[in-house]
Design an enzyme around this catalytic site. Structure first.
Site, PDB file in Angstrom:
ATOM      1  N   LEU A 268      29.764  16.734   2.223  1.00  0.00           N
ATOM      2  CA  LEU A 268      28.708  15.712   2.210  1.00  0.00           C
ATOM      3  C   LEU A 268      29.177  14.394   1.587  1.00  0.00           C
ATOM      4  O   LEU A 268      28.365  13.608   1.113  1.00  0.00           O
ATOM      5  CB  LEU A 268      27.441  16.227   1.501  1.00  0.00           C
ATOM      6  CG  LEU A 268      26.765  17.443   2.153  1.00  0.00           C
ATOM      7  CD1 LEU A 268      25.511  17.844   1.374  1.00  0.00           C
ATOM      8  CD2 LEU A 268      26.376  17.154   3.612  1.00  0.00           C
TER       9      LEU A 268
ATOM     10  N   THR B 145      30.537  11.926   3.185  1.00  0.00           N
ATOM     11  CA  THR B 145      30.072  10.844   4.068  1.00  0.00           C
ATOM     12  C   THR B 145      28.989  11.330   5.034  1.00  0.00           C
ATOM     13  O   THR B 145      28.308  10.520   5.649  1.00  0.00           O
ATOM     14  CB  THR B 145      31.234  10.255   4.899  1.00  0.00           C
ATOM     15  OG1 THR B 145      31.827  11.311   5.656  1.00  0.00           O
ATOM     16  CG2 THR B 145      32.299   9.618   4.037  1.00  0.00           C
TER      17      THR B 145
ATOM     18  N   ALA C  22      38.032  14.590   8.755  1.00  0.00           N
ATOM     19  CA  ALA C  22      38.968  13.624   8.172  1.00  0.00           C
ATOM     20  C   ALA C  22      38.268  12.292   7.894  1.00  0.00           C
ATOM     21  O   ALA C  22      37.258  11.978   8.507  1.00  0.00           O
ATOM     22  CB  ALA C  22      40.119  13.401   9.137  1.00  0.00           C
TER      23      ALA C  22
ATOM     24  N   TYR D 256      45.639   5.621   8.641  1.00  0.00           N
ATOM     25  CA  TYR D 256      44.723   6.578   9.285  1.00  0.00           C
ATOM     26  C   TYR D 256      45.403   7.239  10.485  1.00  0.00           C
ATOM     27  O   TYR D 256      45.461   8.476  10.590  1.00  0.00           O
ATOM     28  CB  TYR D 256      43.447   5.843   9.721  1.00  0.00           C
ATOM     29  CG  TYR D 256      42.617   6.629  10.699  1.00  0.00           C
ATOM     30  CD1 TYR D 256      42.096   7.874  10.355  1.00  0.00           C
ATOM     31  CD2 TYR D 256      42.369   6.136  11.988  1.00  0.00           C
ATOM     32  CE1 TYR D 256      41.349   8.609  11.271  1.00  0.00           C
ATOM     33  CE2 TYR D 256      41.629   6.860  12.901  1.00  0.00           C
ATOM     34  CZ  TYR D 256      41.118   8.096  12.544  1.00  0.00           C
ATOM     35  OH  TYR D 256      40.398   8.817  13.450  1.00  0.00           O
TER      36      TYR D 256
ATOM     37  N   ARG E 130      40.869  -8.219  11.346  1.00  0.00           N
ATOM     38  CA  ARG E 130      40.771  -7.105  10.408  1.00  0.00           C
ATOM     39  C   ARG E 130      42.141  -6.421  10.366  1.00  0.00           C
ATOM     40  O   ARG E 130      42.848  -6.396  11.375  1.00  0.00           O
ATOM     41  CB  ARG E 130      39.718  -6.144  10.980  1.00  0.00           C
ATOM     42  CG  ARG E 130      39.069  -5.228  10.044  1.00  0.00           C
ATOM     43  CD  ARG E 130      37.989  -4.431  10.748  1.00  0.00           C
ATOM     44  NE  ARG E 130      38.513  -3.545  11.791  1.00  0.00           N
ATOM     45  CZ  ARG E 130      37.809  -2.583  12.370  1.00  0.00           C
ATOM     46  NH1 ARG E 130      36.547  -2.389  12.025  1.00  0.00           N
ATOM     47  NH2 ARG E 130      38.332  -1.822  13.284  1.00  0.00           N
TER      48      ARG E 130
ATOM     49  N   GLY F 226      45.038  -3.806  10.708  1.00  0.00           N
ATOM     50  CA  GLY F 226      45.331  -2.539  11.401  1.00  0.00           C
ATOM     51  C   GLY F 226      44.767  -2.398  12.803  1.00  0.00           C
ATOM     52  O   GLY F 226      44.783  -1.298  13.356  1.00  0.00           O
ATOM     53  N   ASP F 227      44.258  -3.486  13.404  1.00  0.00           N
ATOM     54  CA  ASP F 227      43.653  -3.384  14.741  1.00  0.00           C
ATOM     55  C   ASP F 227      44.658  -3.649  15.862  1.00  0.00           C
ATOM     56  O   ASP F 227      45.123  -4.777  16.020  1.00  0.00           O
ATOM     57  CB  ASP F 227      42.527  -4.427  14.886  1.00  0.00           C
ATOM     58  CG  ASP F 227      41.181  -3.908  14.413  1.00  0.00           C
ATOM     59  OD1 ASP F 227      40.989  -2.675  14.367  1.00  0.00           O
ATOM     60  OD2 ASP F 227      40.310  -4.753  14.110  1.00  0.00           O
TER      61      ASP F 227
HETATM   62  N1  UDP Z   1      34.697  -5.122  15.222  1.00  0.00           N
HETATM   63  C1  UDP Z   1      34.206  -6.417  15.071  1.00  0.00           C
HETATM   64  N2  UDP Z   1      33.173  -6.624  14.193  1.00  0.00           N
HETATM   65  C2  UDP Z   1      32.633  -5.613  13.456  1.00  0.00           C
HETATM   66  C3  UDP Z   1      33.128  -4.305  13.626  1.00  0.00           C
HETATM   67  C4  UDP Z   1      34.179  -4.089  14.517  1.00  0.00           C
HETATM   68  O1  UDP Z   1      34.677  -7.361  15.702  1.00  0.00           O
HETATM   69  O2  UDP Z   1      31.710  -5.882  12.662  1.00  0.00           O
HETATM   70  C5  UDP Z   1      35.790  -4.879  16.177  1.00  0.00           C
HETATM   71  C6  UDP Z   1      37.057  -4.279  15.561  1.00  0.00           C
HETATM   72  O3  UDP Z   1      37.916  -5.287  15.078  1.00  0.00           O
HETATM   73  C7  UDP Z   1      37.638  -3.520  16.754  1.00  0.00           C
HETATM   74  C8  UDP Z   1      36.419  -3.104  17.571  1.00  0.00           C
HETATM   75  O4  UDP Z   1      35.346  -3.918  17.108  1.00  0.00           O
HETATM   76  O5  UDP Z   1      38.413  -4.380  17.550  1.00  0.00           O
HETATM   77  C9  UDP Z   1      36.055  -1.657  17.391  1.00  0.00           C
HETATM   78  O6  UDP Z   1      36.019  -1.383  15.999  1.00  0.00           O
HETATM   79  P1  UDP Z   1      35.444  -0.048  15.403  1.00  0.00           P
HETATM   80  O7  UDP Z   1      35.517  -0.156  13.907  1.00  0.00           O
HETATM   81  O8  UDP Z   1      34.109   0.239  16.007  1.00  0.00           O
HETATM   82  O9  UDP Z   1      36.428   1.095  15.935  1.00  0.00           O
HETATM   83  P2  UDP Z   1      38.008   1.288  15.814  1.00  0.00           P
HETATM   84  O10 UDP Z   1      38.555   0.754  17.100  1.00  0.00           O
HETATM   85  O11 UDP Z   1      38.498   0.584  14.596  1.00  0.00           O
HETATM   86  O12 UDP Z   1      38.156   2.767  15.716  1.00  0.00           O
END
Ligand code: UDP
Length: 331
Positions: A35, A37, A77, A143, A284, A286-287
């Site tokens: 629990l 998260t 995870a 991750y 952000r 790591g994208d």
């Molecule tokens: N994203 C965004 N604004 C937000 C949340 C996410 O622009 O407030 C973008 C994020 O940079 C990514 C995409 O939406 O390119 C999907 O992000 P999410 O966190 O949903 O999933 P992830 O791909 O990281 O697993």
């Protein structure tokens, strides 16, 4: 006799829908969740719930001795990319150590089947898109690396002790139960669709789009959104596949269609009829630019056929949940 399946992380977003799907398909279901998260309210009470941590081998041994478990579905995870970049040890501890404890306890109790939630983040920035199952793996965040390590651990454990596994590399899990009874509720919420809908309903003023200078047609990240119930169904197919005596394997699960952040916002504007103010914010951590799955092997070998094949319907289910439960499981 019904088969008993344990869902580790069954109180989470994907786990709770998994539990529901298993019950709907007449499995006997056990949930293990700390629990941290998840939400106890998200677990269907027809499942037997044990509160504890997957890193705690003693806890797992107690559950395994009490319950006659055929297979484990591992969904507990940590999964937030930027958090993993800031605090990698938290991710390796929970994810990798948790996997080792789980496999030790399974080996000791002779539980032979494991279905594992892996991730598209295992690929890093892909060399080609859509990404086939056997594309090179080069994660760009802790991750993704933690999940890749977990996949590798399962491979050697299968060879040594015969624990058969299917790893399912999800792309972006999205949506909710169509009647709005269950859905996504994270604190903090970091995922795009729930944040877009928070903006639509007025819980935050403006959506931040994290970067519009990526190497994509409109400059915003492209992702492959898959409905949560389609994901859950794939796990049941994987379970049947293993129990039928097939070898361990790894499959991508995606819709094979990519949507940019801007396209998701447009889809949400149509579904909700709201303006959804948005502004461009810094990237952000790591994208990757684009993550879109080639799921042809899952379709062919597991017989997986996603029911939700358009983004409008996926966003609609999430919107129904949001309207019925604006504050998630607290409502
Ligand atoms: N994203 C965004 N604004 C937000 C949340 C996410 O622009 O407030 C973008 C994020 O940079 C990514 C995409 O939406 O390119 C999907 O992000 P999410 O966190 O949903 O999933 P992830 O791909 O990281 O697993």
């Amino acid at each position: 006799m019904k088969q008993t399946v344990m869902v580790a992380g069954g109180a989470g977003y994907i786990g709770s829908h998994m539990v529901q799907q298993l019950l709907d398909e007449d499995y006997d279901v056990v949930v293990a969740d700390n629990l941290s998260t998840g939400h106890q309210k998200a677990i269907n009470p027809a499942a037997r719930f044990y509160e504890g941590d997957t890193r705690d081998k003693q806890f797992l041994q107690q559950v395994f001795q009490k319950e006659d478990i055929t297979a484990v579905i591992h969904m507990d995870a940590f999964s937030i990319v930027p958090e993993s970049v800031k605090d990698p040890l938290k991710y390796f501890d929970n994810n990798v150590i948790g996997m080792i404890a789980l496999l030790e306890a399974m080996r000791d109790q002779d539980i032979k089947y494991l279905i594992f939630s892996s991730t598209a983040a295992a690929f890093g920035n892909p060399q080609k898109t859509p990404i086939p199952d056997d594309a090179p793996k080069d994660p760009i965040n802790p991750y993704g690396d933690s999940k890749l390590m977990m996949e590798k651990i399962m491979k050697w454990v299968d060879q040594a002790y015969g624990i058969k596994y299917v790893a399912l590399r999800y792309f972006n899990a999205a949506g909710a139960m169509a009647d709005g009874s269950m859905g996504e509720d994270h604190t903090p919420e970091t995922h795009l669709i729930p944040i877009v809908l928070k903006t639509a309903i007025g819980q935050q003023a403006t959506l931040q789009i994290y970067g519009d200078d990526y190497n994509t047609p409109d400059g915003t990240n492209v992702r492959d959104y898959v409905h949560i119930l389609d994901l859950a169904k794939a796990h049941i197919l994987a379970l049947k596949y293993l129990i039928a005596g097939n070898p361990s394997d790894i499959f991508n699960l995606g819709s094979s269609t990519g949507f940019s952040v801007k396209e998701i916002v447009e889809a949400a504007r149509k579904v909700t009829g709201k303006e959804i103010p948005a502004k461009i914010a810094p990237r952000r951590d790591g994208d990757p630019d684009i993550l879109v799955a080639d799921s042809s092997r899952a379709r062919k070998i597991l017989g997986w056929q996603p029911q939700y094949d358009n983004i409008h319907d996926i966003v609609q289910t999430a919107w129904t949940w949001k309207q019925k439960h604006p504050n998630g499981y607290n409502d």
